[in-house]
Motif scaffolding. Sequence first.
Motif, PDB file in Angstrom:
ATOM      1  N   LYS A   1      34.465  42.579  41.835  1.00  0.00           N
ATOM      2  CA  LYS A   1      35.054  42.302  42.954  1.00  0.00           C
ATOM      3  C   LYS A   1      34.117  41.283  43.667  1.00  0.00           C
ATOM      4  N   SER A   2      32.782  41.411  43.561  1.00  0.00           N
ATOM      5  CA  SER A   2      31.635  40.363  44.217  1.00  0.00           C
ATOM      6  C   SER A   2      31.885  39.201  43.442  1.00  0.00           C
ATOM      7  N   LEU A   3      32.132  39.274  41.968  1.00  0.00           N
ATOM      8  CA  LEU A   3      32.363  38.191  41.290  1.00  0.00           C
ATOM      9  C   LEU A   3      33.432  37.357  41.620  1.00  0.00           C
TER      10      LEU A   3
ATOM     11  N   ILE B   1      32.523  40.003  53.150  1.00  0.00           N
ATOM     12  CA  ILE B   1      32.059  41.172  53.616  1.00  0.00           C
ATOM     13  C   ILE B   1      32.235  42.235  52.477  1.00  0.00           C
ATOM     14  N   ASP B   2      30.934  42.287  51.733  1.00  0.00           N
ATOM     15  CA  ASP B   2      30.709  43.322  50.608  1.00  0.00           C
ATOM     16  C   ASP B   2      30.647  44.716  50.981  1.00  0.00           C
ATOM     17  N   GLU B   3      31.484  45.557  50.613  1.00  0.00           N
ATOM     18  CA  GLU B   3      31.499  47.058  50.716  1.00  0.00           C
ATOM     19  C   GLU B   3      31.629  47.258  52.337  1.00  0.00           C
ATOM     20  N   ILE B   4      32.551  46.706  52.693  1.00  0.00           N
ATOM     21  CA  ILE B   4      33.180  47.040  54.058  1.00  0.00           C
ATOM     22  C   ILE B   4      33.112  48.466  54.401  1.00  0.00           C
TER      23      ILE B   4
HETATM   24 MG   LIG Z   1      30.054  44.301  44.399  1.00  0.00          MG
END
Ligand SMILES: [Mg+2]
Length: 320
Positions: A89-91, A141-144
């Motif tokens: 997801k972050s990638l 927005i990581d890990e919202i």
């Molecule tokens: Mg991540």
Amino acid sequence: RVLARAIATHGEIQPDDIDLILEEKRQSIRQTQILDFYPATEKISDIGGLDNLKDWLLRRGGSFSERARQYGLPHPRGLLLAGIQGTGKSLTAKAIAHHWHLPLLRLDVGRLFGGLVGESESRTRQMIQLSEALAPCVLWIDEIDKAFAGANSQGDAGTTSRVFGTFITWMAEKTSPVFIVATANNIQTLPPELLRRGRFDEIFFVGLPSQDERREIFSVHLSRLRPHTLQDFDLERLAYETPDFSGAEIEQMLVEAMHTGFSQNRDFTTDDILEAASQIVPLARTAKDQIEVLQAWAAAGKARMASRSGNQILGGAAFN
Ligand SMILES: [Mg+2]
Ligand SMILES: Nc1ncnc2c1ncn2[C@@H]1O[C@H](COP(=O)(O)OP(=O)(O)O)[C@@H](O)[C@H]1O
């Protein structure tokens, strides 16, 4: 202001000035400490699998261009990527910014909520202003889910709810080209308003990679690590023998295998990788409950599958 200074110096805008402007932007962002400029060098081709998600992005290749505006296309608004840890997801957030040649701003949600009473709201407004000033850009927005757990926009008095209210209103009304990429590991705690139509263009469920996807992930990483000897690795076997492993765990086993090879003064092999895999307990086995919740949620049509092999929600046989 920076432009004015540049024009005053050179009498025109030169390529160097672009760097000047970018540097100035970086400075202004650093001062707020809520947003970070995140260098994004990852490409869409660095993502193994997730074909539906990749198609969605590739179809929107030029959608921040002037030509797209003239065509009458609206700016894409944003994506929510939900799924367990380590599935890319972050990638994907980074690859999106790179794909569109847009600056990637990462929101540090922890900093949004730190500090004195009342500060969180003003910081939220500041964050919104800044990202609009830097638009077009990608706001990541990581890990919202961690930020807005339990919030509701109908404004109880809590800080979380007020910040969430400000944020969700902005999301619904924003016309500036700020593309939001939010990621979430847990959808149960997310406020339902966030999942309502019109907030994001699309909500994708990112599951564990299927066998084909694992082959692609091995291929992506091994092509980078060993571009000249890629053919020495048995990708089929690696993919077949690693059900339930996430992309992050695949990367981890490659690093382990490299340590093995390096310590013995030789290159690492398929067997080293499989040996490393046998030492790792995939998160999928320990986070089974969480995965089943996500699976049920996705199966209920609440999200689109990021992977093409839609029935392959769980990576392997461990849950049958
Ligand atoms: Mg991540
Ligand atoms: N689908 C994938 N393709 C290629 N690499 C992957 C994939 N999923 C995860 N990885 C690797 O694992 C690392 C961590 O994944 P990440 O994107 O941070 O996972 P998440 O944000 O879903 O928790 C990535 O930087 C990448 O190296």
